[in-house]
Design a protein around this motif. Structure first.
Motif, short mmCIF file in Angstrom:
data_model
loop_
_atom_site.label_atom_id
_atom_site.label_comp_id
_atom_site.label_asym_id
_atom_site.label_seq_id
_atom_site.Cartn_x
_atom_site.Cartn_y
_atom_site.Cartn_z
N GLY A 153 0.00 -5.04 4.85
CA GLY A 153 -1.10 -5.77 4.21
C GLY A 153 -0.74 -7.24 4.24
N GLU A 339 3.29 3.00 10.70
CA GLU A 339 2.63 2.00 9.86
C GLU A 339 1.63 2.68 8.93
OE1 GLU A 339 0.85 -1.15 12.17
OE2 GLU A 339 0.65 -2.42 10.39
N TYR A 341 -1.85 1.51 6.21
CA TYR A 341 -2.68 0.44 5.62
C TYR A 341 -3.35 0.96 4.37
CZ TYR A 341 -2.71 -1.37 10.51
OH TYR A 341 -2.39 -1.81 11.76
N ILE A 344 -6.75 -0.58 3.14
CA ILE A 344 -7.28 -1.53 4.13
C ILE A 344 -7.85 -0.72 5.29
CG2 ILE A 344 -6.70 -3.51 5.62
CD1 ILE A 344 -4.32 -4.03 3.80
N GLY A 349 -7.40 3.92 6.83
CA GLY A 349 -6.05 3.62 6.31
C GLY A 349 -5.51 4.73 5.42
#
Ligand SMILES: O=C([O-])CC(=O)C(=O)O
Ligand SMILES: [Mg+2]
Length: 387
Positions: A153, A339, A341, A344, A349
Motif C-alpha cells: 500500500g 504480494e 493488497y 486496495i 485484493g
C-alpha cells in the motif's frame, strides 16, 4: 469434454491512488470466464481469470485473437492424452499460434488472463485445490501449508498526510502482516520524511519495503540508495526502467541491501535478460514476475526452470499482483511468498475471507480450483461475468 463459451468483461478498479509513475484514475482489468460442459457435484465447471492491476484490460486482443483461437481449436488439441482434462500447455500453444517471438507487448496480459481461468477449471475438474495439483504434478508432492505475504500500500493520494500513512500501515500490522510496502519516488526530502514516519510505527526497517515503480535514472537511484541504506529496509523495488538492466547492475554496486524487480517483465526471455545482465544477487534479491501479466503459469514454469539453470532458488520469487493464482503457485511450487493488497484494488485484493494473516503468513483454503469461491465479493463479480 469441451469449452462451450468464453466471456470477457472489463471491470473498473479505478481510484485516486498513484505511484511515482501513474495514477489509477482510469485503471481497469479484464475478467474472463471459461464455461465448460463438465459437471462436478451437480455444478457446471467454470474457470475464472483476471489480469493484475497496472495494465489495462486487454479486451480487444482477447476478442479479436485469443478467445476465437481457443473456441475454434479441435477438442483433441486442448485435452490431455487421456482426454480426462484440459491441458494448459497445449492450450498455450493454441493461443500463441501465429504469434511471432519477441516484442511481447501486452498480448502476454491477454494470454495470462485466459491461462488463469484454464488452471482454475483444470483443478476444479480434478476436484483439488490448485496448490495441491501443482505440488503433485510439478513439485515434491507436498505444498507449503502457509505462504509469506506482505501488505502493499502506502500509495500517494490527494490529501494523505504522514499521520494517515502511519494509520494505514498500523492497520496492516493489526491485520497480521509483518512487512508493509510504500511508494516512493516523488522527491527525496518528502520521501525520507514519509519513510521515517512509517518507521515510527513498524518494528524495524526490515518490516518496510519501498517501491519506485521505475521512476529513477541512475544518478537519482544512487542518491536514494545512499540515504536508504542505513534504514536496512526489506527491499528497494523497481528503481529504474524495468528494461534497463545496466542501471540495475550498476545500482547493485552501490546498495548492499536487498532489491526487488521484475513485475514489468512479461516473458521468460525478458526475465532471463534480467538474470543475465541485471546484476541481481541470488543470495539476497527478490524477483517479482507476475504470471497474470506475463503469459500465465505455463510461461512462469519456464521462468522457474530458467532460474534453476542460473542457480537461483524459487524461494527468491515473491510475485507482484496480490492474486490467488500466485498464492497457489507459491504454496505448490515453493516460492518465497506473495504480494497482497488488503483493501486496495477491491474486490481483487486480499485472500480467502475466513483465513486470517498471522505473523506475516496466510493459509490456503481447501476448495477445488484457485479458491475464488472463498472470497465472497470477488466470486460475486466473477459469476456476473459468466452469466
Ligand atoms: O503501483 C503499482 O503499479 C503496483 C506495484 O508496483 C506493486 O504492487 O508493486
Ligand atoms: Mg511494484
Amino acid at each position: 469434454m469441451k469449452i462451450i463459451d468464453i466471456k470477457e468483461k472489463a471491470v473498473p478498479i479505478k481510484s485516486s491512488i498513484s505511484n511515482a509513475y501513474i495514477d489509477f484514475s482510469k485503471m481497469n482489468v479484464s475478467v474472463v470466464a471459461i464455461v465448460t460442459d463438465v459437471f462436478k457435484n451437480g455444478k457446471r465447471v467454470v474457470g475464472y481469470g483476471f489480469n493484475s492491476n497496472g495494465r489495462y484490460a486487454p479486451s480487444g486482443l482477447l476478442h479479436e485473437r485469443f478467445i476465437p483461437r481457443l473456441l475454434e481449436a479441435e477438442t483433441n488439441d486442448i485435452l490431455n492424452d487421456e482426454g480426462s482434462n484440459f491441458d494448459p500447455h497445449k492450450i498455450w500453444d493454441i493461443l500463441m499460434t501465429g504469434e511471432k517471438p519477441g516484442g511481447h507487448g501486452e498480448r502476454s496480459v491477454a494470454v495470462g488472463t485466459l491461462d488463469m481461468a484454464i488452471w482454475d477449471a483444470v483443478a476444479k475438474i480434478e476436484e483439488k485445490p490448485l496448490y495441491q495439483l501443482l505440488a503433485e504434478r510439478y513439485g515434491d508432492g507436498k505444498p507449503d501449508d502457509k505462504v509469506f505475504v506482505y501488505a502493499a500500500g502506502g500509495y500517494y493520494q490527494p490529501g494523505k498526510d504522514d499521520k494517515m500513512l502511519q494509520e494505514e500501515m498500523r492497520g496492516y500490522l493489526n491485520l497480521g502482516y509483518s512487512v508493509v510496502k510504500m511508494k516512493i519516488g516523488n522527491g527525496l526530502e518528502e520521501d525520507l520524511r514519509r519513510i521515517e514516519a512509517v518507521l515510527e510505527v513498524v518494528p524495524s526497517g526490515q518490516s518496510l519495503a519501498v517501491d519506485v515503480n521505475g521512476r529513477f535514472d541512475l544518478e537519482t537511484a544512487i542518491r536514494y540508495a545512499e540515504k536508504l541504506e542505513p534504514y536496512n529496509l526489506f527491499w528497494y523495488e523497481e528503481v529504474g526502467d524495468p528494461l534497463d538492466y545496466e542501471l540495475q547492475a550498476e545500482l547493485s554496486k552501490h546498495y548492499k541491501n536487498p532489491m526487488a524487480t521484475g513485475e514489468n517483465l512479461f516473458s521468460m526471455q525478458d526475465a532471463r535478460n534480467l538474470i543475465r545482465y541485471g546484476g541481481m544477487r541470488p543470495d539476497r534479491d527478490y524477483l517479482q514476475f507476475d504470471c497474470a501479466l506475463s503469459y500465465g503459469l505455463v510461461e512462469y514454469m519456464r521462468i522457474l526452470d530458467m532460474l534453476k539453470e542460473h542457480g537461483w532458488s524459487s524461494r527468491r520469487c515473491i510475485p507482484h499482483g496480490g492474486h490467488q493464482l500466485s498464492l497457489n503457485i507459491a504454496a505448490g511450487l515453493g516460492l518465497g511468498g506473495n504480494e497482497s493488497y488488503p483493501g486496495i484494488f477491491e474486490p481483487f485484493g486480499g485472500f480467502a475471507d475466513d483465513i486470517p494473516v498471522e505473523n506475516g503468513y496466510v493459509g490456503l483454503p481447501d476448495v477445488p480450483g484457485i479458491g475464488f469461491e472463498t472470497k465472497a465479493p470477488l466470486i460475486k463479480l466473477l459469476r456476473s461475468v459468466a452469466e
